[in-house]
Write a protein that holds these residues in place. Structure first.
Motif, PDB file in Angstrom:
ATOM      1  N   LEU A 117       0.188  -0.942   1.011  1.00  0.00           N
ATOM      2  CA  LEU A 117       0.056   0.236   0.441  1.00  0.00           C
ATOM      3  C   LEU A 117       0.818   1.461   0.098  1.00  0.00           C
ATOM      4  O   LEU A 117       0.486   1.851  -0.530  1.00  0.00           O
ATOM      5  CB  LEU A 117      -0.956  -0.034   1.217  1.00  0.00           C
ATOM      6  N   ASN A 175       0.861   3.585  -3.195  1.00  0.00           N
ATOM      7  CA  ASN A 175       0.222   4.915  -3.109  1.00  0.00           C
ATOM      8  C   ASN A 175       1.203   6.225  -3.133  1.00  0.00           C
ATOM      9  O   ASN A 175       0.806   7.299  -3.786  1.00  0.00           O
ATOM     10  CB  ASN A 175      -0.473   5.016  -1.429  1.00  0.00           C
ATOM     11  N   LEU A 230       0.684   6.584  -7.129  1.00  0.00           N
ATOM     12  CA  LEU A 230       0.163   7.366  -7.434  1.00  0.00           C
ATOM     13  C   LEU A 230       0.227   8.468  -7.163  1.00  0.00           C
ATOM     14  O   LEU A 230      -0.254   9.236  -7.994  1.00  0.00           O
ATOM     15  CB  LEU A 230      -0.445   6.959  -6.664  1.00  0.00           C
ATOM     16  N   LEU A 231       0.294   9.081  -5.967  1.00  0.00           N
ATOM     17  CA  LEU A 231       1.268  10.477  -5.475  1.00  0.00           C
ATOM     18  C   LEU A 231       1.691  11.127  -6.677  1.00  0.00           C
ATOM     19  O   LEU A 231       1.769  12.126  -7.416  1.00  0.00           O
ATOM     20  CB  LEU A 231       1.998  10.751  -4.183  1.00  0.00           C
ATOM     21  N   ALA A 255      -0.398   0.126  -9.205  1.00  0.00           N
ATOM     22  CA  ALA A 255      -0.810  -0.626  -8.832  1.00  0.00           C
ATOM     23  C   ALA A 255       0.074  -2.295  -8.605  1.00  0.00           C
ATOM     24  O   ALA A 255      -0.468  -2.842  -7.998  1.00  0.00           O
ATOM     25  CB  ALA A 255      -2.495  -0.625  -9.546  1.00  0.00           C
ATOM     26  N   TYR A 303      -9.077  -0.301   7.444  1.00  0.00           N
ATOM     27  CA  TYR A 303      -8.797  -0.150   5.520  1.00  0.00           C
ATOM     28  C   TYR A 303      -9.623  -1.470   5.360  1.00  0.00           C
ATOM     29  O   TYR A 303     -10.237  -1.087   4.082  1.00  0.00           O
ATOM     30  CB  TYR A 303      -7.193  -0.570   5.774  1.00  0.00           C
ATOM     31  N   ARG A 356      -9.755   2.433  -6.976  1.00  0.00           N
ATOM     32  CA  ARG A 356     -10.678   3.325  -5.748  1.00  0.00           C
ATOM     33  C   ARG A 356     -10.621   3.080  -4.727  1.00  0.00           C
ATOM     34  O   ARG A 356     -11.095   3.359  -3.669  1.00  0.00           O
ATOM     35  CB  ARG A 356     -11.878   4.483  -6.920  1.00  0.00           C
ATOM     36  N   PHE A 365      -7.550   1.953  -2.375  1.00  0.00           N
ATOM     37  CA  PHE A 365      -6.464   3.290  -2.321  1.00  0.00           C
ATOM     38  C   PHE A 365      -7.609   4.803  -2.369  1.00  0.00           C
ATOM     39  O   PHE A 365      -7.495   5.528  -2.273  1.00  0.00           O
ATOM     40  CB  PHE A 365      -5.927   3.500  -3.088  1.00  0.00           C
ATOM     41  N   TRP A 366      -8.865   4.208  -1.113  1.00  0.00           N
ATOM     42  CA  TRP A 366     -10.137   5.012  -1.132  1.00  0.00           C
ATOM     43  C   TRP A 366      -8.946   6.247  -0.503  1.00  0.00           C
ATOM     44  O   TRP A 366      -9.719   7.135  -0.526  1.00  0.00           O
ATOM     45  CB  TRP A 366     -10.915   4.587  -0.633  1.00  0.00           C
ATOM     46  N   ASN A 406      -6.972   7.583  -0.940  1.00  0.00           N
ATOM     47  CA  ASN A 406      -5.752   8.313  -1.293  1.00  0.00           C
ATOM     48  C   ASN A 406      -6.421   9.518  -1.935  1.00  0.00           C
ATOM     49  O   ASN A 406      -7.166   9.006  -3.012  1.00  0.00           O
ATOM     50  CB  ASN A 406      -4.505   7.706  -2.040  1.00  0.00           C
ATOM     51  N   SER A 432      -5.565  10.969  -4.805  1.00  0.00           N
ATOM     52  CA  SER A 432      -4.702  11.401  -5.850  1.00  0.00           C
ATOM     53  C   SER A 432      -5.364  10.356  -6.977  1.00  0.00           C
ATOM     54  O   SER A 432      -5.353  10.940  -8.295  1.00  0.00           O
ATOM     55  CB  SER A 432      -2.842  10.167  -5.857  1.00  0.00           C
ATOM     56  N   ILE A 433      -6.321   8.907  -6.131  1.00  0.00           N
ATOM     57  CA  ILE A 433      -6.842   8.015  -6.708  1.00  0.00           C
ATOM     58  C   ILE A 433      -8.122   8.956  -7.318  1.00  0.00           C
ATOM     59  O   ILE A 433      -8.621   8.811  -9.126  1.00  0.00           O
ATOM     60  CB  ILE A 433      -7.392   6.565  -6.449  1.00  0.00           C
TER      61      ILE A 433
END
Length: 508
Positions: free
Chosen positions: A8, A12, A15-16, A47, A102, A193, A196-197, A199, A201-202
Protein backbone atom coordinates in the motif's frame (compact mmCIF):
# COMPACT_ATOMS: atom_id res chain seq x y z
CA UNK A 1 -0.19 -8.29 6.82
CA UNK A 2 2.99 -6.22 6.93
CA UNK A 3 3.69 -7.19 3.32
CA UNK A 4 0.36 -5.77 2.18
CA UNK A 5 0.99 -2.66 4.22
CA UNK A 6 4.31 -2.23 2.40
CA UNK A 7 2.50 -2.72 -0.90
CA UNK A 8 0.00 0.00 0.00
CA UNK A 9 2.81 2.40 0.84
CA UNK A 10 4.66 1.78 -2.44
CA UNK A 11 1.52 1.84 -4.61
CA UNK A 12 0.25 5.05 -3.06
CA UNK A 13 3.60 6.74 -3.44
CA UNK A 14 3.37 5.73 -7.10
CA UNK A 15 -0.10 7.25 -7.42
CA UNK A 16 1.06 10.49 -5.82
CA UNK A 17 4.10 10.62 -8.08
CA UNK A 18 2.11 9.99 -11.25
CA UNK A 19 -0.64 12.42 -10.22
CA UNK A 20 2.00 15.12 -9.83
CA UNK A 21 3.43 14.19 -13.24
CA UNK A 22 -0.04 14.50 -14.78
CA UNK A 23 -0.57 17.96 -13.30
CA UNK A 24 2.82 19.18 -14.50
CA UNK A 25 3.05 17.56 -17.93
CA UNK A 26 -0.33 16.29 -19.20
CA UNK A 27 -3.22 18.33 -17.82
CA UNK A 28 -3.37 20.87 -20.66
CA UNK A 29 -2.48 18.53 -23.52
CA UNK A 30 -5.22 17.95 -26.12
CA UNK A 31 -4.13 14.68 -27.72
CA UNK A 32 -6.87 12.81 -25.88
CA UNK A 33 -6.30 9.22 -27.01
CA UNK A 34 -2.64 9.23 -25.98
CA UNK A 35 -3.51 11.12 -22.82
CA UNK A 36 -6.00 8.41 -21.89
CA UNK A 37 -3.45 5.64 -22.51
CA UNK A 38 -0.85 7.44 -20.41
CA UNK A 39 -3.29 7.88 -17.53
CA UNK A 40 -4.17 4.17 -17.62
CA UNK A 41 -0.49 3.25 -17.89
CA UNK A 42 0.46 5.37 -14.89
CA UNK A 43 -2.28 3.94 -12.69
CA UNK A 44 -1.45 0.40 -13.79
CA UNK A 45 2.24 0.93 -13.05
CA UNK A 46 1.46 2.27 -9.58
CA UNK A 47 -0.74 -0.72 -8.77
CA UNK A 48 1.27 -3.52 -10.41
CA UNK A 49 4.98 -2.69 -10.09
CA UNK A 50 5.03 -3.08 -6.26
CA UNK A 51 3.61 -6.61 -6.72
CA UNK A 52 6.48 -7.72 -8.96
CA UNK A 53 9.84 -8.99 -7.78
CA UNK A 54 12.98 -7.48 -9.24
CA UNK A 55 15.46 -9.26 -6.98
CA UNK A 56 16.70 -11.64 -9.67
CA UNK A 57 16.10 -10.01 -13.01
CA UNK A 58 16.94 -6.50 -11.90
CA UNK A 59 19.01 -7.05 -8.79
CA UNK A 60 21.99 -5.32 -10.39
CA UNK A 61 19.97 -2.17 -10.88
CA UNK A 62 18.97 -1.87 -7.26
CA UNK A 63 21.15 0.22 -5.02
CA UNK A 64 21.49 -0.71 -1.38
CA UNK A 65 21.30 2.59 0.49
CA UNK A 66 22.23 1.07 3.82
CA UNK A 67 25.59 -0.28 2.69
CA UNK A 68 24.68 -3.84 3.65
CA UNK A 69 28.05 -5.41 2.79
CA UNK A 70 28.36 -8.72 4.58
CA UNK A 71 27.27 -12.34 4.79
CA UNK A 72 23.63 -12.78 5.82
CA UNK A 73 22.90 -15.24 8.60
CA UNK A 74 19.53 -17.01 8.87
CA UNK A 75 17.01 -14.76 10.60
CA UNK A 76 16.06 -14.71 14.26
CA UNK A 77 12.34 -14.38 15.05
CA UNK A 78 11.22 -12.77 18.30
CA UNK A 79 7.54 -12.71 19.20
CA UNK A 80 5.93 -10.75 22.00
CA UNK A 81 5.12 -14.01 23.79
CA UNK A 82 8.86 -14.60 24.29
CA UNK A 83 9.43 -11.19 25.84
CA UNK A 84 10.06 -10.82 29.54
CA UNK A 85 7.50 -8.04 29.85
CA UNK A 86 4.01 -9.61 30.05
CA UNK A 87 1.43 -8.72 27.46
CA UNK A 88 -2.25 -9.54 27.20
CA UNK A 89 -3.34 -11.85 24.38
CA UNK A 90 -6.03 -9.38 23.44
CA UNK A 91 -3.58 -6.58 22.72
CA UNK A 92 -3.53 -5.53 19.08
CA UNK A 93 -0.94 -3.46 17.33
CA UNK A 94 -1.91 -0.11 15.86
CA UNK A 95 -0.99 -1.45 12.42
CA UNK A 96 -3.38 -4.39 12.78
CA UNK A 97 -6.25 -2.12 13.83
CA UNK A 98 -5.60 0.27 10.94
CA UNK A 99 -5.57 -2.59 8.45
CA UNK A 100 -8.82 -3.96 9.84
CA UNK A 101 -10.45 -0.55 9.42
CA UNK A 102 -9.01 -0.36 5.91
CA UNK A 103 -10.51 -3.72 4.90
CA UNK A 104 -13.91 -2.86 6.40
CA UNK A 105 -14.06 0.29 4.25
CA UNK A 106 -12.80 -1.62 1.20
CA UNK A 107 -15.54 -4.21 1.69
CA UNK A 108 -18.21 -1.53 2.05
CA UNK A 109 -17.05 0.25 -1.09
CA UNK A 110 -16.95 -3.00 -3.06
CA UNK A 111 -20.51 -3.81 -2.03
CA UNK A 112 -21.55 -0.32 -3.13
CA UNK A 113 -19.72 -0.88 -6.42
CA UNK A 114 -21.55 -4.14 -7.14
CA UNK A 115 -24.92 -2.62 -6.22
CA UNK A 116 -24.31 0.23 -8.68
CA UNK A 117 -23.53 -2.22 -11.47
CA UNK A 118 -26.65 -4.23 -10.62
CA UNK A 119 -28.80 -1.07 -10.65
CA UNK A 120 -27.31 -0.01 -13.97
CA UNK A 121 -27.87 -3.39 -15.63
CA UNK A 122 -31.40 -3.48 -14.26
CA UNK A 123 -32.20 -0.65 -16.65
CA UNK A 124 -32.15 -3.24 -19.46
CA UNK A 125 -35.23 -4.94 -18.08
CA UNK A 126 -37.09 -1.79 -17.02
CA UNK A 127 -36.25 0.20 -20.15
CA UNK A 128 -37.89 -0.01 -23.56
CA UNK A 129 -35.72 -1.45 -26.32
CA UNK A 130 -35.44 1.03 -29.21
CA UNK A 131 -33.03 -0.38 -31.78
CA UNK A 132 -29.76 -2.10 -32.52
CA UNK A 133 -26.81 -0.22 -33.95
CA UNK A 134 -24.48 -3.01 -34.88
CA UNK A 135 -23.78 -4.84 -31.63
CA UNK A 136 -24.97 -1.88 -29.56
CA UNK A 137 -28.43 -2.01 -27.98
CA UNK A 138 -30.26 1.28 -27.42
CA UNK A 139 -32.86 1.54 -24.66
CA UNK A 140 -35.21 4.29 -23.61
CA UNK A 141 -35.84 4.48 -19.87
CA UNK A 142 -38.55 6.38 -18.03
CA UNK A 143 -36.64 6.93 -14.79
CA UNK A 144 -34.08 9.34 -16.18
CA UNK A 145 -33.84 12.44 -18.32
CA UNK A 146 -30.22 12.01 -19.35
CA UNK A 147 -28.20 9.61 -21.51
CA UNK A 148 -25.46 7.20 -20.49
CA UNK A 149 -23.75 4.06 -21.75
CA UNK A 150 -22.19 0.94 -20.27
CA UNK A 151 -20.22 -1.17 -22.71
CA UNK A 152 -22.62 -2.02 -25.60
CA UNK A 153 -25.75 -0.71 -23.84
CA UNK A 154 -26.89 2.86 -24.46
CA UNK A 155 -29.67 4.30 -22.31
CA UNK A 156 -31.60 7.42 -23.27
CA UNK A 157 -33.97 9.12 -20.86
CA UNK A 158 -37.25 10.84 -21.66
CA UNK A 159 -35.80 13.61 -23.79
CA UNK A 160 -39.10 14.60 -25.35
CA UNK A 161 -38.01 18.18 -25.93
CA UNK A 162 -35.25 17.07 -28.32
CA UNK A 163 -35.63 16.34 -32.02
CA UNK A 164 -34.38 13.16 -33.66
CA UNK A 165 -31.19 14.81 -34.92
CA UNK A 166 -30.25 15.83 -31.38
CA UNK A 167 -31.03 12.39 -30.03
CA UNK A 168 -28.90 10.83 -32.74
CA UNK A 169 -26.04 13.13 -31.76
CA UNK A 170 -26.32 11.97 -28.16
CA UNK A 171 -26.34 8.34 -29.30
CA UNK A 172 -23.28 9.00 -31.50
CA UNK A 173 -21.49 10.38 -28.47
CA UNK A 174 -22.28 7.27 -26.45
CA UNK A 175 -21.23 5.04 -29.35
CA UNK A 176 -17.84 6.73 -29.25
CA UNK A 177 -17.52 5.65 -25.62
CA UNK A 178 -18.40 2.09 -26.64
CA UNK A 179 -15.96 1.91 -29.56
CA UNK A 180 -13.08 3.16 -27.37
CA UNK A 181 -13.88 0.77 -24.49
CA UNK A 182 -14.25 3.61 -22.01
CA UNK A 183 -16.48 1.52 -19.73
CA UNK A 184 -13.61 -0.87 -19.15
CA UNK A 185 -11.46 2.08 -18.05
CA UNK A 186 -14.13 3.16 -15.60
CA UNK A 187 -14.38 -0.31 -14.05
CA UNK A 188 -10.59 -0.44 -13.68
CA UNK A 189 -10.28 2.95 -12.03
CA UNK A 190 -13.25 2.19 -9.75
CA UNK A 191 -11.49 -0.92 -8.47
CA UNK A 192 -8.36 1.13 -7.84
CA UNK A 193 -10.48 3.72 -6.03
CA UNK A 194 -11.81 0.96 -3.77
CA UNK A 195 -8.31 -0.31 -2.93
CA UNK A 196 -6.79 3.16 -2.47
CA UNK A 197 -9.84 5.01 -1.15
CA UNK A 198 -7.73 7.07 1.28
CA UNK A 199 -5.45 8.51 -1.42
CA UNK A 200 -6.71 11.78 -2.96
CA UNK A 201 -4.55 11.13 -6.03
CA UNK A 202 -6.78 8.30 -7.25
CA UNK A 203 -9.81 10.62 -7.23
CA UNK A 204 -7.89 13.24 -9.17
CA UNK A 205 -6.67 10.69 -11.72
CA UNK A 206 -10.17 9.25 -12.08
CA UNK A 207 -11.60 12.71 -12.71
CA UNK A 208 -8.88 13.37 -15.29
CA UNK A 209 -9.66 10.06 -17.03
CA UNK A 210 -13.41 10.76 -17.14
CA UNK A 211 -12.79 14.23 -18.56
CA UNK A 212 -10.48 12.75 -21.18
CA UNK A 213 -13.20 10.24 -22.12
CA UNK A 214 -15.70 13.02 -22.66
CA UNK A 215 -13.28 15.17 -24.68
CA UNK A 216 -12.41 12.18 -26.84
CA UNK A 217 -16.07 11.23 -27.39
CA UNK A 218 -16.87 14.84 -28.31
CA UNK A 219 -13.94 14.87 -30.72
CA UNK A 220 -15.26 11.76 -32.49
CA UNK A 221 -18.90 12.88 -32.48
CA UNK A 222 -18.70 16.41 -33.88
CA UNK A 223 -18.86 16.92 -37.60
CA UNK A 224 -17.00 19.84 -39.09
CA UNK A 225 -19.00 23.06 -38.98
CA UNK A 226 -21.54 22.01 -36.34
CA UNK A 227 -19.55 22.84 -33.22
CA UNK A 228 -22.01 25.58 -32.17
CA UNK A 229 -25.03 23.29 -32.52
CA UNK A 230 -23.30 20.58 -30.52
CA UNK A 231 -22.35 23.04 -27.76
CA UNK A 232 -25.96 24.24 -27.59
CA UNK A 233 -27.12 20.65 -27.18
CA UNK A 234 -24.72 20.14 -24.29
CA UNK A 235 -25.87 23.36 -22.65
CA UNK A 236 -29.54 22.38 -22.91
CA UNK A 237 -28.85 19.25 -20.91
CA UNK A 238 -26.47 20.83 -18.39
CA UNK A 239 -28.94 20.95 -15.52
CA UNK A 240 -29.81 17.25 -15.62
CA UNK A 241 -28.25 15.05 -12.94
CA UNK A 242 -26.25 11.87 -13.34
CA UNK A 243 -26.93 9.00 -10.97
CA UNK A 244 -24.83 6.09 -12.27
CA UNK A 245 -21.24 6.84 -11.38
CA UNK A 246 -19.73 3.87 -13.23
CA UNK A 247 -21.31 4.70 -16.58
CA UNK A 248 -20.28 7.14 -19.30
CA UNK A 249 -22.58 10.18 -19.32
CA UNK A 250 -23.37 12.61 -22.10
CA UNK A 251 -24.21 15.45 -19.77
CA UNK A 252 -21.76 15.32 -16.88
CA UNK A 253 -21.00 18.29 -14.64
CA UNK A 254 -17.94 19.20 -16.73
CA UNK A 255 -20.23 20.79 -19.32
CA UNK A 256 -18.51 24.17 -19.33
CA UNK A 257 -15.11 22.54 -19.74
CA UNK A 258 -16.38 20.50 -22.68
CA UNK A 259 -17.85 23.54 -24.39
CA UNK A 260 -14.63 25.49 -23.85
CA UNK A 261 -12.58 22.59 -25.21
CA UNK A 262 -14.77 22.29 -28.33
CA UNK A 263 -14.55 26.02 -29.09
CA UNK A 264 -10.86 26.40 -28.28
CA UNK A 265 -8.11 26.39 -30.86
CA UNK A 266 -6.24 23.12 -30.83
CA UNK A 267 -2.81 23.57 -29.32
CA UNK A 268 0.26 22.07 -30.89
CA UNK A 269 1.25 18.84 -29.22
CA UNK A 270 4.24 19.35 -26.96
CA UNK A 271 5.91 15.97 -27.29
CA UNK A 272 8.60 16.77 -24.78
CA UNK A 273 5.95 16.92 -22.06
CA UNK A 274 4.60 13.52 -23.05
CA UNK A 275 8.12 12.09 -23.15
CA UNK A 276 8.78 13.49 -19.66
CA UNK A 277 6.44 10.83 -18.23
CA UNK A 278 9.01 8.12 -19.02
CA UNK A 279 11.61 9.35 -16.49
CA UNK A 280 8.87 9.56 -13.87
CA UNK A 281 7.97 5.93 -14.50
CA UNK A 282 11.64 4.96 -14.38
CA UNK A 283 12.04 6.81 -11.08
CA UNK A 284 9.15 4.84 -9.59
CA UNK A 285 10.61 1.59 -10.95
CA UNK A 286 13.94 2.31 -9.23
CA UNK A 287 12.13 3.20 -6.01
CA UNK A 288 10.24 -0.11 -5.98
CA UNK A 289 13.25 -2.24 -6.92
CA UNK A 290 15.53 -0.53 -4.40
CA UNK A 291 12.93 -0.85 -1.66
CA UNK A 292 12.66 -4.59 -2.32
CA UNK A 293 16.42 -5.02 -2.56
CA UNK A 294 17.11 -3.31 0.75
CA UNK A 295 14.83 -5.77 2.56
CA UNK A 296 16.43 -8.98 1.28
CA UNK A 297 19.79 -10.61 0.73
CA UNK A 298 22.15 -8.77 -1.61
CA UNK A 299 22.79 -10.46 -4.94
CA UNK A 300 25.93 -10.43 -6.99
CA UNK A 301 29.65 -10.88 -6.64
CA UNK A 302 31.19 -9.77 -3.36
CA UNK A 303 34.87 -9.02 -2.87
CA UNK A 304 36.98 -8.23 0.18
CA UNK A 305 36.08 -5.10 2.13
CA UNK A 306 38.42 -3.10 4.36
CA UNK A 307 37.77 -1.17 7.55
CA UNK A 308 39.18 2.15 8.61
CA UNK A 309 42.29 0.55 10.03
CA UNK A 310 43.06 -1.04 6.66
CA UNK A 311 42.65 -4.51 8.15
CA UNK A 312 41.04 -6.99 5.81
CA UNK A 313 37.48 -7.87 6.57
CA UNK A 314 36.07 -10.70 4.47
CA UNK A 315 32.48 -10.88 3.38
CA UNK A 316 32.85 -14.24 1.60
CA UNK A 317 35.06 -16.96 3.08
CA UNK A 318 35.66 -20.65 2.57
CA UNK A 319 34.58 -21.47 6.12
CA UNK A 320 32.04 -19.19 7.77
CA UNK A 321 32.24 -18.11 11.41
CA UNK A 322 30.14 -20.29 13.68
CA UNK A 323 28.40 -19.70 16.99
CA UNK A 324 29.61 -22.12 19.70
CA UNK A 325 27.37 -25.16 19.45
CA UNK A 326 26.01 -24.21 16.04
CA UNK A 327 22.77 -22.53 14.98
CA UNK A 328 20.69 -24.39 17.55
CA UNK A 329 22.75 -22.83 20.33
CA UNK A 330 22.54 -19.42 18.63
CA UNK A 331 18.73 -19.58 18.58
CA UNK A 332 18.68 -20.71 22.19
CA UNK A 333 20.99 -17.84 23.17
CA UNK A 334 18.72 -15.27 21.50
CA UNK A 335 15.57 -16.87 22.90
CA UNK A 336 17.01 -16.57 26.39
CA UNK A 337 18.59 -13.12 26.19
CA UNK A 338 16.59 -11.13 23.61
CA UNK A 339 13.53 -9.32 24.97
CA UNK A 340 10.81 -7.31 23.27
CA UNK A 341 11.21 -3.66 24.37
CA UNK A 342 8.14 -2.46 26.32
CA UNK A 343 7.98 0.80 24.36
CA UNK A 344 7.94 -1.17 21.08
CA UNK A 345 5.01 -3.27 22.24
CA UNK A 346 3.15 -0.21 23.48
CA UNK A 347 3.62 1.50 20.10
CA UNK A 348 2.78 -1.65 18.12
CA UNK A 349 6.22 -1.59 16.48
CA UNK A 350 7.01 -4.63 14.30
CA UNK A 351 9.55 -5.27 11.59
CA UNK A 352 13.10 -6.27 10.73
CA UNK A 353 16.31 -5.06 12.31
CA UNK A 354 19.49 -5.78 10.34
CA UNK A 355 22.53 -5.90 12.63
CA UNK A 356 26.02 -5.90 11.13
CA UNK A 357 29.00 -7.13 13.11
CA UNK A 358 32.52 -8.46 12.65
CA UNK A 359 33.81 -11.77 14.01
CA UNK A 360 37.55 -11.31 14.57
CA UNK A 361 40.38 -13.75 14.13
CA UNK A 362 40.07 -14.60 17.82
CA UNK A 363 36.29 -15.08 17.51
CA UNK A 364 35.39 -11.93 19.42
CA UNK A 365 32.45 -9.84 18.19
CA UNK A 366 33.11 -6.18 17.37
CA UNK A 367 31.86 -3.25 15.28
CA UNK A 368 28.22 -4.04 16.09
CA UNK A 369 25.72 -1.65 14.55
CA UNK A 370 22.17 -1.60 13.21
CA UNK A 371 22.33 -0.80 9.50
CA UNK A 372 18.56 -0.85 9.14
CA UNK A 373 16.19 -0.63 12.06
CA UNK A 374 12.66 0.03 13.24
CA UNK A 375 13.25 2.13 16.35
CA UNK A 376 11.30 1.99 19.63
CA UNK A 377 14.27 0.35 21.35
CA UNK A 378 14.37 -2.71 19.06
CA UNK A 379 17.62 -1.63 17.39
CA UNK A 380 19.39 -1.11 20.70
CA UNK A 381 18.14 -4.43 22.08
CA UNK A 382 19.39 -6.35 19.04
CA UNK A 383 22.80 -4.63 19.25
CA UNK A 384 23.04 -5.36 22.99
CA UNK A 385 22.43 -9.08 22.64
CA UNK A 386 24.85 -9.55 19.73
CA UNK A 387 27.57 -7.48 21.40
CA UNK A 388 27.21 -9.60 24.56
CA UNK A 389 27.40 -12.95 22.74
CA UNK A 390 30.23 -15.37 23.60
CA UNK A 391 33.24 -15.76 21.33
CA UNK A 392 32.50 -17.34 17.97
CA UNK A 393 34.58 -19.79 15.98
CA UNK A 394 36.42 -17.53 13.54
CA UNK A 395 35.94 -17.75 9.79
CA UNK A 396 38.74 -19.23 7.73
CA UNK A 397 40.14 -18.36 4.32
CA UNK A 398 42.98 -20.34 2.72
CA UNK A 399 43.41 -22.23 5.97
CA UNK A 400 43.86 -19.10 8.12
CA UNK A 401 41.53 -17.37 10.56
CA UNK A 402 40.25 -14.09 9.16
CA UNK A 403 38.01 -11.24 10.22
CA UNK A 404 34.54 -11.75 8.73
CA UNK A 405 31.62 -9.35 8.47
CA UNK A 406 28.19 -10.87 9.13
CA UNK A 407 24.66 -9.49 9.01
CA UNK A 408 21.92 -10.94 11.19
CA UNK A 409 18.26 -10.08 10.46
CA UNK A 410 16.14 -10.08 13.62
CA UNK A 411 12.35 -10.08 13.17
CA UNK A 412 10.28 -8.46 15.89
CA UNK A 413 6.61 -9.44 15.64
CA UNK A 414 3.79 -9.02 18.12
CA UNK A 415 1.48 -11.58 16.53
CA UNK A 416 3.98 -14.32 15.73
CA UNK A 417 2.35 -14.88 12.32
CA UNK A 418 4.10 -15.75 9.07
CA UNK A 419 3.39 -12.46 7.33
CA UNK A 420 6.95 -11.31 7.86
CA UNK A 421 8.20 -14.05 5.53
CA UNK A 422 10.98 -15.17 7.85
CA UNK A 423 13.52 -17.12 5.79
CA UNK A 424 13.73 -20.82 6.46
CA UNK A 425 16.65 -21.93 8.62
CA UNK A 426 18.30 -25.34 8.96
CA UNK A 427 17.13 -27.52 11.79
CA UNK A 428 19.99 -30.02 11.60
CA UNK A 429 23.43 -28.58 12.30
CA UNK A 430 26.00 -30.12 9.96
CA UNK A 431 23.49 -31.17 7.28
CA UNK A 432 25.01 -31.56 3.84
CA UNK A 433 24.43 -29.10 1.01
CA UNK A 434 23.37 -30.25 -2.44
CA UNK A 435 25.30 -28.29 -5.07
CA UNK A 436 24.87 -28.68 -8.82
CA UNK A 437 26.95 -26.70 -11.30
CA UNK A 438 27.25 -26.20 -15.04
CA UNK A 439 30.36 -24.86 -16.76
CA UNK A 440 30.50 -22.93 -20.04
CA UNK A 441 32.55 -20.26 -21.79
CA UNK A 442 31.62 -16.71 -22.70
CA UNK A 443 32.73 -14.67 -25.71
CA UNK A 444 35.89 -13.61 -23.90
CA UNK A 445 36.91 -17.27 -23.39
CA UNK A 446 36.30 -16.92 -19.67
CA UNK A 447 34.82 -19.77 -17.65
CA UNK A 448 31.20 -19.20 -16.60
CA UNK A 449 30.04 -21.32 -13.67
CA UNK A 450 26.33 -21.41 -12.92
CA UNK A 451 24.50 -23.64 -10.51
CA UNK A 452 22.09 -24.11 -7.63
CA UNK A 453 22.64 -24.54 -3.89
CA UNK A 454 19.88 -26.58 -2.25
CA UNK A 455 19.00 -28.71 0.74
CA UNK A 456 18.99 -32.48 0.53
CA UNK A 457 15.28 -32.22 -0.35
CA UNK A 458 16.07 -29.97 -3.31
CA UNK A 459 14.80 -26.70 -1.79
CA UNK A 460 16.90 -23.74 -2.95
CA UNK A 461 18.93 -21.93 -0.28
CA UNK A 462 19.21 -18.13 -0.63
CA UNK A 463 22.31 -16.38 0.63
CA UNK A 464 24.69 -19.34 0.49
CA UNK A 465 28.36 -18.36 0.13
CA UNK A 466 30.08 -19.53 -3.05
CA UNK A 467 33.74 -18.64 -3.59
CA UNK A 468 36.50 -19.88 -5.85
CA UNK A 469 38.82 -21.87 -3.57
CA UNK A 470 42.11 -20.13 -2.90
CA UNK A 471 40.78 -16.70 -3.89
CA UNK A 472 38.62 -13.95 -2.44
CA UNK A 473 36.30 -13.82 -5.45
CA UNK A 474 32.83 -15.17 -5.01
CA UNK A 475 29.14 -14.52 -4.77
CA UNK A 476 26.03 -15.49 -2.82
CA UNK A 477 23.11 -17.53 -4.07
CA UNK A 478 19.95 -15.86 -5.29
CA UNK A 479 16.50 -16.18 -3.70
CA UNK A 480 15.95 -19.52 -5.46
CA UNK A 481 19.42 -20.81 -4.62
CA UNK A 482 20.88 -20.12 -8.06
CA UNK A 483 24.22 -18.40 -8.68
CA UNK A 484 26.65 -17.47 -11.44
CA UNK A 485 30.41 -16.82 -11.38
CA UNK A 486 32.89 -15.79 -14.06
CA UNK A 487 36.58 -16.68 -13.74
CA UNK A 488 39.67 -16.74 -15.89
CA UNK A 489 40.62 -20.21 -14.57
CA UNK A 490 39.62 -23.17 -16.71
CA UNK A 491 39.65 -25.59 -13.76
CA UNK A 492 39.42 -25.27 -10.02
CA UNK A 493 36.98 -25.80 -7.18
CA UNK A 494 34.22 -23.92 -5.40
CA UNK A 495 33.81 -23.69 -1.62
CA UNK A 496 30.09 -23.56 -0.85
CA UNK A 497 28.92 -22.83 2.69
CA UNK A 498 25.82 -21.83 4.62
CA UNK A 499 25.35 -21.46 8.35
CA UNK A 500 24.20 -24.74 9.88
CA UNK A 501 25.50 -26.84 6.97
CA UNK A 502 28.86 -28.41 6.29
CA UNK A 503 31.05 -26.65 3.75
CA UNK A 504 31.07 -28.39 0.36
CA UNK A 505 33.87 -28.26 -2.17
CA UNK A 506 32.86 -28.81 -5.77
CA UNK A 507 35.33 -29.15 -8.64
CA UNK A 508 34.76 -27.38 -11.97
Amino acid sequence: MNNYFSYLIEANIGLLLFALAYIVFLRHEQIFLLKRLLLLGMMTAAAVLPLLSFHTAFGSLAVDPMGMNGYYLPAILLTAEKATTPTTPESLSLLTICLWIYWVIVSALFIQFTLRIAALLKQRSTGRFVKNIGSVKVYEVDSTDYAFSFFNHVFIGQLSNLDEHSKNKIIAHELAHYKEWHSLDILFVELLRILFWFNPSIYMLKKALVETHEYRADELSISKGEEQVYCSLIARLALNGAGYHIANHFNKSLTLKRIAMIKSDKLKVRWWKLAAIAPVGLLFFFFVSCEQQSATEPIGEIEVATDDAAKEIFTVVEELPAFPGGMTSLYKYFSTNLTYPPQAKAAGTEGKVFVEFVVGKDGKVSDVKAIKGIGSGCDEEAIRVIASSPDWVAGRQRGKSVRTRLILPIYFTLSGNADLEVPATPTIVGEELKVTIKKSENEGNQTVISGVVATADGEGIPGASIIIAGTTSGTVSDLDGSFKLVTGDENGSLAVSFVGYTTEKVAF
